[in-house]
Design a protein around this motif. Structure first.
Motif, mmCIF file in Angstrom:
data_model
loop_
_atom_site.group_PDB
_atom_site.id
_atom_site.type_symbol
_atom_site.label_atom_id
_atom_site.label_comp_id
_atom_site.label_asym_id
_atom_site.label_seq_id
_atom_site.Cartn_x
_atom_site.Cartn_y
_atom_site.Cartn_z
ATOM 1 N N UNK A 1 -49.820 111.676 43.514
ATOM 2 C CA UNK A 1 -50.799 110.599 43.659
ATOM 3 C C UNK A 1 -50.252 109.453 44.508
ATOM 4 N N UNK A 2 -51.021 109.066 45.530
ATOM 5 C CA UNK A 2 -50.610 107.965 46.398
ATOM 6 C C UNK A 2 -50.464 106.670 45.602
ATOM 7 N N UNK A 3 -51.380 106.444 44.673
ATOM 8 C CA UNK A 3 -51.328 105.221 43.873
ATOM 9 C C UNK A 3 -50.061 105.184 43.043
ATOM 10 N N UNK A 4 -49.716 106.302 42.407
ATOM 11 C CA UNK A 4 -48.503 106.357 41.589
ATOM 12 C C UNK A 4 -47.251 106.180 42.440
ATOM 13 N N UNK A 5 -47.274 106.720 43.648
ATOM 14 C CA UNK A 5 -46.118 106.558 44.526
ATOM 15 C C UNK A 5 -45.894 105.086 44.873
ATOM 16 N N UNK A 6 -46.983 104.373 45.149
ATOM 17 C CA UNK A 6 -46.855 102.948 45.468
ATOM 18 C C UNK A 6 -46.474 102.130 44.234
ATOM 19 N N UNK A 7 -47.054 102.480 43.083
ATOM 20 C CA UNK A 7 -46.742 101.769 41.852
ATOM 21 C C UNK A 7 -45.271 101.938 41.464
ATOM 22 N N UNK A 8 -44.684 103.054 41.859
ATOM 23 C CA UNK A 8 -43.273 103.285 41.570
ATOM 24 C C UNK A 8 -42.372 102.710 42.657
ATOM 25 N N UNK A 9 -42.673 103.026 43.900
ATOM 26 C CA UNK A 9 -41.774 102.680 44.996
ATOM 27 C C UNK A 9 -41.675 101.197 45.291
ATOM 28 N N UNK A 10 -42.795 100.474 45.238
ATOM 29 C CA UNK A 10 -42.788 99.053 45.607
ATOM 30 C C UNK A 10 -41.937 98.210 44.648
ATOM 31 N N UNK A 11 -42.157 98.289 43.330
ATOM 32 C CA UNK A 11 -41.332 97.466 42.436
ATOM 33 C C UNK A 11 -39.875 97.912 42.373
ATOM 34 N N UNK A 12 -39.620 99.213 42.447
ATOM 35 C CA UNK A 12 -38.233 99.684 42.380
ATOM 36 C C UNK A 12 -37.484 99.355 43.667
ATOM 37 N N UNK B 1 -33.772 103.641 36.399
ATOM 38 C CA UNK B 1 -35.198 103.360 36.526
ATOM 39 C C UNK B 1 -35.908 104.458 37.317
ATOM 40 N N UNK B 2 -35.300 104.883 38.413
ATOM 41 C CA UNK B 2 -35.910 105.928 39.239
ATOM 42 C C UNK B 2 -36.023 107.249 38.477
ATOM 43 N N UNK B 3 -34.957 107.649 37.800
ATOM 44 C CA UNK B 3 -34.959 108.948 37.124
ATOM 45 C C UNK B 3 -35.990 109.001 36.013
ATOM 46 N N UNK B 4 -35.997 107.986 35.143
ATOM 47 C CA UNK B 4 -36.922 107.987 34.018
ATOM 48 C C UNK B 4 -38.369 107.836 34.488
ATOM 49 N N UNK B 5 -38.615 106.952 35.445
ATOM 50 C CA UNK B 5 -39.987 106.743 35.908
ATOM 51 C C UNK B 5 -40.518 107.961 36.664
ATOM 52 N N UNK B 6 -39.650 108.668 37.380
ATOM 53 C CA UNK B 6 -40.090 109.872 38.097
ATOM 54 C C UNK B 6 -40.493 110.972 37.130
ATOM 55 N N UNK B 7 -39.743 111.076 36.033
ATOM 56 C CA UNK B 7 -40.091 112.064 35.013
ATOM 57 C C UNK B 7 -41.406 111.705 34.347
ATOM 58 N N UNK B 8 -41.586 110.421 34.019
ATOM 59 C CA UNK B 8 -42.795 109.991 33.338
ATOM 60 C C UNK B 8 -44.039 109.997 34.205
ATOM 61 N N UNK B 9 -43.927 109.464 35.434
ATOM 62 C CA UNK B 9 -45.091 109.339 36.313
ATOM 63 C C UNK B 9 -45.514 110.667 36.929
ATOM 64 N N UNK B 10 -44.524 111.452 37.341
ATOM 65 C CA UNK B 10 -44.823 112.651 38.132
ATOM 66 C C UNK B 10 -44.539 113.955 37.402
ATOM 67 N N UNK B 11 -44.042 113.863 36.171
ATOM 68 C CA UNK B 11 -43.715 115.060 35.384
ATOM 69 C C UNK B 11 -42.760 115.997 36.135
ATOM 70 N N UNK B 12 -41.711 115.405 36.697
ATOM 71 C CA UNK B 12 -40.752 116.197 37.455
ATOM 72 C C UNK B 12 -39.646 116.732 36.549
ATOM 73 N N UNK B 13 -39.138 117.928 36.812
ATOM 74 C CA UNK B 13 -37.920 118.377 36.145
ATOM 75 C C UNK B 13 -36.767 117.445 36.498
ATOM 76 N N UNK B 14 -35.742 117.416 35.663
ATOM 77 C CA UNK B 14 -34.678 116.426 35.796
ATOM 78 C C UNK B 14 -34.029 116.427 37.172
ATOM 79 N N UNK B 15 -33.622 117.580 37.667
ATOM 80 C CA UNK B 15 -32.911 117.616 38.942
ATOM 81 C C UNK B 15 -33.796 117.157 40.092
ATOM 82 N N UNK B 16 -35.089 117.397 40.000
ATOM 83 C CA UNK B 16 -36.008 116.917 41.031
ATOM 84 C C UNK B 16 -36.173 115.399 40.931
ATOM 85 N N UNK B 17 -36.137 114.862 39.702
ATOM 86 C CA UNK B 17 -36.146 113.408 39.537
ATOM 87 C C UNK B 17 -34.891 112.800 40.139
#
Length: 257
Positions: A139-150, A164-180
């Motif tokens: 999601x473009x919105x989620x990418x901006x909501x994550x990338x801008x503040x971080x 912050x990046x690892x935990x938020x990537x898992x929560x927002x995008x449901x990524x496996x750990x290594x991808x986060x």
């Protein structure tokens, strides 16, 4: 800046750089070691931040490249995150010179401790087997909501940014750990490089020290990234929690005590 260091000081900075690079590649938080080391050697605070950005750019580039080569990060899927992180880092780096950051210093430890506790007591906080490998743009919105503040935060301060990046990537995008982790390293490289350019323009980078520490960080990042990829969650999770608790403790000490 004319900074005279004896051989033992160079050796200490080299060792700190290697360890910081290893930690950054696995969990983030290498700045907890590298910035205090620079300050101890007599580097002024703003110069220490700028010099650390130079060194960290080397380390994060190696880590990001390693995850990319292992197909754990696909740049084309994160186009908007790149742009948002860049803009955030520019804003954060400039604003840190303009406002009083005492409020952030006092409340940041609480935020980081909350992440540590969440990760400790929530088994799936860093991903599980149900999290799917990304195959299309998120999601473009989620990418901006994550990338801008971080990106802003890394430009403004930086401690704990990898967490912050690892935990938020898992929560927002449901990524496996290594991808986060792969996304986190790529985006911290983006914000590191962006802030570095601004610090260079402002004359706040000691090139010699930054380059020497950066080469050591690259070596540590190479080993750390390969270790994380090889051993996975059982290896990353305890290091992750330990590092962010240490970051929080250091920030509590400096801000509240």
């Amino acid at each position: 800046m004319d900074l005279l260091l004896d051989p033992s000081s160079w050796a200490i900075l080299a060792l700190v750089g290697f360890i910081a690079g290893f930690i950054d590649a696995v969990s983030g938080g290498g700045g907890l070691l590298s910035i205090p080391a620079l300050l101890t050697m007599g580097v002024s605070p703003h110069m220490a931040l700028g010099t650390n950005k130079l060194a960290a750019s080397f380390g994060s580039s190696m880590a990001a490249y390693t995850y990319y080569k292992q197909r754990l990060f696909t740049p084309s899927l994160w186009y908007h995150t790149f742009i948002a992180t860049f803009i955030g880092a520019v804003l954060g780096t400039f604003i840190v010179y303009l406002i009083d950051n005492q409020w952030l210093e006092k409340w940041l430890p609480i935020m980081i401790i909350a992440i540590a506790l969440y990760t400790l007591f929530q088994p799936n906080a860093m991903g599980d087997n149900n999290h799917k490998i990304p195959t299309r743009r998120k999601s473009k919105i989620k990418q901006w909501l994550q990338g801008l503040p971080l990106g802003f935060y890394d430009g403004f301060a930086g401690p704990g940014i990898g967490a912050f990046w690892t935990v938020s990537s898992t929560g927002l995008h449901q990524l496996p750990l290594l991808y986060s982790c792969g996304l986190a390293r790529a985006m911290t490289f983006t914000s590191n490089l962006t802030s570095l350019i601004i610090f260079i323009v402002l004359g706040k980078v000691h090139i010699g020290v930054g380059l020497s520490m950066g080469l050591c960080m690259m070596a540590g990042s190479y080993l750390g990234a390969h270790s994380a990829i090889k051993f996975g969650l059982p290896f990353i999770r305890p290091i992750f929690i330990t590092v962010i608790l240490l970051i929080a403790a250091q920030l509590v000490w400096s801000a509240w005590l």
